[in-house]
Design a protein around this motif. Structure first.
Motif, mmCIF file in Angstrom:
data_model
loop_
_atom_site.group_PDB
_atom_site.id
_atom_site.type_symbol
_atom_site.label_atom_id
_atom_site.label_comp_id
_atom_site.label_asym_id
_atom_site.label_seq_id
_atom_site.Cartn_x
_atom_site.Cartn_y
_atom_site.Cartn_z
ATOM 1 N N THR A 78 20.624 -45.769 25.467
ATOM 2 C CA THR A 78 22.206 -47.144 26.049
ATOM 3 C C THR A 78 20.929 -47.754 26.069
ATOM 4 O OG1 THR A 78 23.063 -45.702 27.721
ATOM 5 C CG2 THR A 78 23.758 -45.678 25.736
ATOM 6 N N GLY A 79 20.299 -47.623 27.034
ATOM 7 C CA GLY A 79 19.060 -48.120 28.135
ATOM 8 C C GLY A 79 18.636 -49.480 27.046
ATOM 9 N N PRO A 80 17.010 -50.127 27.925
ATOM 10 C CA PRO A 80 16.102 -50.651 28.120
ATOM 11 C C PRO A 80 15.709 -51.179 26.005
ATOM 12 C CG PRO A 80 15.478 -49.817 29.546
ATOM 13 C CD PRO A 80 16.742 -49.345 28.889
ATOM 14 N N LYS A 81 16.227 -51.945 25.557
ATOM 15 C CA LYS A 81 14.900 -51.315 24.127
ATOM 16 C C LYS A 81 13.603 -51.608 24.483
ATOM 17 C CE LYS A 81 17.661 -54.057 21.416
ATOM 18 N NZ LYS A 81 18.069 -55.010 20.301
ATOM 19 N N ILE A 82 12.786 -51.021 23.531
ATOM 20 C CA ILE A 82 11.778 -50.802 23.554
ATOM 21 C C ILE A 82 11.025 -50.423 22.039
ATOM 22 C CG2 ILE A 82 9.870 -49.034 24.449
ATOM 23 C CD1 ILE A 82 11.627 -49.875 26.350
ATOM 24 N N ALA A 83 10.013 -50.773 21.691
ATOM 25 C CA ALA A 83 9.212 -51.377 20.662
ATOM 26 C C ALA A 83 8.747 -50.655 20.967
ATOM 27 C CB ALA A 83 8.927 -52.656 19.862
ATOM 28 N N VAL A 84 7.193 -49.887 19.941
ATOM 29 C CA VAL A 84 6.814 -48.355 20.247
ATOM 30 C C VAL A 84 5.672 -48.987 18.648
ATOM 31 C CG1 VAL A 84 6.016 -46.553 20.263
ATOM 32 C CG2 VAL A 84 8.298 -46.992 21.195
ATOM 33 N N MET A 85 4.767 -49.583 19.069
ATOM 34 C CA MET A 85 3.166 -49.678 18.166
ATOM 35 C C MET A 85 2.998 -48.030 18.092
ATOM 36 S SD MET A 85 1.989 -53.608 18.828
ATOM 37 C CE MET A 85 0.726 -53.258 17.983
ATOM 38 N N ASN B 123 14.017 -59.088 18.803
ATOM 39 C CA ASN B 123 13.504 -58.522 20.662
ATOM 40 C C ASN B 123 13.870 -57.382 21.382
ATOM 41 O OD1 ASN B 123 14.858 -60.786 21.981
ATOM 42 N ND2 ASN B 123 16.948 -60.492 22.123
ATOM 43 N N PRO B 124 12.727 -56.893 21.689
ATOM 44 C CA PRO B 124 12.256 -56.019 22.448
ATOM 45 C C PRO B 124 12.585 -56.051 24.069
ATOM 46 C CG PRO B 124 10.719 -56.417 21.597
ATOM 47 C CD PRO B 124 11.034 -57.066 20.242
ATOM 48 N N ASP B 125 12.843 -55.549 24.814
ATOM 49 C CA ASP B 125 13.194 -55.654 26.258
ATOM 50 C C ASP B 125 11.043 -55.521 26.779
ATOM 51 O OD1 ASP B 125 15.748 -56.474 26.866
ATOM 52 O OD2 ASP B 125 16.206 -54.156 26.404
ATOM 53 N N GLY B 126 10.760 -54.297 25.805
ATOM 54 C CA GLY B 126 9.299 -53.912 26.287
ATOM 55 C C GLY B 126 8.200 -53.398 25.236
ATOM 56 N N VAL B 127 7.676 -53.354 25.366
ATOM 57 C CA VAL B 127 6.124 -53.017 24.323
ATOM 58 C C VAL B 127 5.765 -52.130 24.626
ATOM 59 C CG1 VAL B 127 4.763 -52.877 22.239
ATOM 60 C CG2 VAL B 127 6.993 -54.874 22.401
ATOM 61 N N LEU B 128 5.704 -50.775 24.368
ATOM 62 C CA LEU B 128 4.254 -49.256 24.701
ATOM 63 C C LEU B 128 4.109 -49.458 23.451
ATOM 64 C CD1 LEU B 128 5.226 -46.298 26.018
ATOM 65 C CD2 LEU B 128 4.111 -46.044 23.985
ATOM 66 N N LYS C 214 12.959 -54.118 34.007
ATOM 67 C CA LYS C 214 14.632 -54.566 34.680
ATOM 68 C C LYS C 214 14.000 -55.816 35.759
ATOM 69 C CE LYS C 214 16.182 -49.986 34.997
ATOM 70 N NZ LYS C 214 16.726 -48.590 36.360
ATOM 71 N N GLU C 215 13.324 -55.968 36.457
ATOM 72 C CA GLU C 215 12.735 -57.313 36.643
ATOM 73 C C GLU C 215 11.906 -58.229 36.240
ATOM 74 O OE1 GLU C 215 11.686 -59.355 39.913
ATOM 75 O OE2 GLU C 215 12.344 -57.701 40.470
ATOM 76 N N ASP C 216 11.924 -58.420 34.790
ATOM 77 C CA ASP C 216 11.522 -58.881 33.910
ATOM 78 C C ASP C 216 12.488 -59.466 33.376
ATOM 79 O OD1 ASP C 216 10.151 -60.630 31.930
ATOM 80 O OD2 ASP C 216 10.938 -59.973 30.231
ATOM 81 N N LYS C 217 14.043 -58.974 33.362
ATOM 82 C CA LYS C 217 15.077 -59.512 32.361
ATOM 83 C C LYS C 217 16.089 -59.461 33.498
ATOM 84 C CE LYS C 217 14.367 -59.084 27.758
ATOM 85 N NZ LYS C 217 14.264 -60.086 27.180
ATOM 86 N N LYS C 218 16.380 -59.069 34.329
ATOM 87 C CA LYS C 218 16.765 -59.305 35.488
ATOM 88 C C LYS C 218 18.583 -58.923 35.141
ATOM 89 C CE LYS C 218 14.067 -61.870 37.652
ATOM 90 N NZ LYS C 218 13.362 -60.968 39.167
ATOM 91 N N CYS C 219 18.739 -58.336 34.594
ATOM 92 C CA CYS C 219 20.537 -57.813 34.300
ATOM 93 C C CYS C 219 20.069 -56.462 33.226
ATOM 94 C CB CYS C 219 20.678 -59.119 32.870
ATOM 95 S SG CYS C 219 19.201 -59.431 31.649
ATOM 96 N N LEU C 220 18.848 -55.406 32.494
ATOM 97 C CA LEU C 220 19.252 -54.319 32.880
ATOM 98 C C LEU C 220 20.313 -53.096 33.590
ATOM 99 C CD1 LEU C 220 15.588 -54.193 30.772
ATOM 100 C CD2 LEU C 220 17.769 -54.047 29.685
#
Length: 359
Positions: free
Chosen positions: A168-175, A210-215, A353-359
């Motif tokens: 339910t949290g941020p959308k993470i793409a993992v390589m 449309n990921p919020d972040g990539v790991l 959270k800082e990047d999206k300002k809305c998470l």
């Protein structure tokens, strides 16, 4: 049964065999951990390597289905001073030897692991053949000479298809260069919605999520071999907050235009001291890598060094001076001590959270 190690410099170590009956060729390395042999064996970053444990008592608490870092053993062999065949622990489900038999891994025990470790420290990681099939020295020598260690271990250790772990949290793409299960668990613990991609997935395919972040995950082998991944990361860091771990740290360095180099014998164990420059604090870390980032090469490309190794001053962490991009060479999910470095996962989520300002 008899067991033997034959090194490329002609050195021979004779002992007893255990695990799968067979013969394997790999890069001989050592690990200084006292516990965690199950996690070490199932870490995909050991693909293609023969692991020597410096601690003499291995297998005494058995193995279980909860502690593995992946579904199989990627190492080519396992070397110990002694192996316990009567494990005792309330979580134990079978012996280490049974696990190695099930996973098809050749083992040798009753050898001088201190001597092996000193030889690796003096000469560097060595090509080696491990056998418990009663082959002659000449037969082992011939097999070793004809073998090659060149293989894209990242493709065999990482996923070959996209899969999703809902959250339910941020959308993470993992390589996935060869990810450890506990990295995913740390993201799950923080509620992340996770999609895991093969490391050679294109930039457009990843960004369609449309990921919020990539790991960028850990993985085995030479980071320069991850050519497709490096090209994708070059574009990703310009658009999305990015966190690299181990191989991911090295790939990030190459993506910004830096360089990496092969270490003499690497860092492998659960007791490596690392200094966090920003926190002015030292941490005991879990590590498994044979390559390192050249410090000057990344400092010239907009990266700031955030962590250094307290033993040899190598780069253990860095972050971009302008972009929400950072990485560490060690394993923050490894949990080797009473004060661990999982705060780095929280730093990653805070950046999202800082990047999206809305998470």
């Amino acid at each position: 049964m008899n067991g033997i190690l034959y090194l490329e410099d002609g050195t021979v170590y004779k002992g007893k065999g255990f695990g799968k009956v067979g013969t394997s060729v790999g890069e001989l390395v050592f690990n200084t951990s006292i516990t965690g042999y199950q996690e070490i064996l199932t870490d995909p970053s050991y693909a293609g390597q023969i692991i020597t444990m410096t601690y003499p008592l291995i297998g005494n608490y058995g193995v279980n289905n909860e502690e593995s870092e992946s579904s199989k053993v990627y190492a080519k062999g396992f070397v110990t001073k002694s192996i316990s065949k009567t494990p005792s622990n309330y979580m134990s489900e079978k012996s280490l030897e049974d696990m190695l038999k099930d996973m098809g891994v050749v083992g040798v025990c009753d050898v001088d692991t201190r001597s092996i470790t000193k030889r690796i420290r003096n000469q560097g990681a060595l090509k080696c053949i491990i056998s418990n099939e009663n082959l002659s020295i000449k037969e082992l020598e011939d097999i070793l000479k004809k073998s090659s260690l060149k293989e894209d271990w990242m493709k065999s250790a990482g996923t070959d298809k996209v899969f999703h772990i809902p959250g339910t949290g941020p959308k993470i793409a993992v390589m996935d260069f060869g990810i450890k299960r506990n990295i995913i668990n740390n993201l799950k613990y923080r509620g992340c919605d996770i999609t895991v991609f093969p490391y050679y997935t294109t930039y457009d395919e990843i960004m369609n999520l449309n990921p919020d972040g990539v790991l960028l995950s850990n993985g085995p082998g030479n980071p320069e071999a991850a050519i497709e991944g490096i090209e994708t990361v070059k574009k990703i860091i310009q658009k999305v907050p990015t966190f690299g771990i181990c191989m991911g740290h090295q790939v990030l360095a190459l993506a910004v235009g830096g360089s990496t180099y092969k270490m003499k014998y690497g860092h492998r164990g659960g007791n490596h001291g690392v200094y966090d420059i920003h926190k002015d604090r030292a941490y005991i870390t879990s590590q498994n890598h044979g390559y390192a980032v050249d410090r000057k090469s990344v400092e010239d490309k907009g990266m700031e060094i955030t962590h250094i190794n307290l033993n040899d001053d190598t780069v253990e962490g860095m972050q971009h001076k302008e972009l929400p991009v950072f990485s560490v060479q060690f394993h923050p999910e490894g949990a080797p001590g009473p004060t661990d470095s999982t705060y780095l996962f929280d730093k990653f989520i805070d950046q999202l959270k800082e990047d999206k300002k809305c998470l």
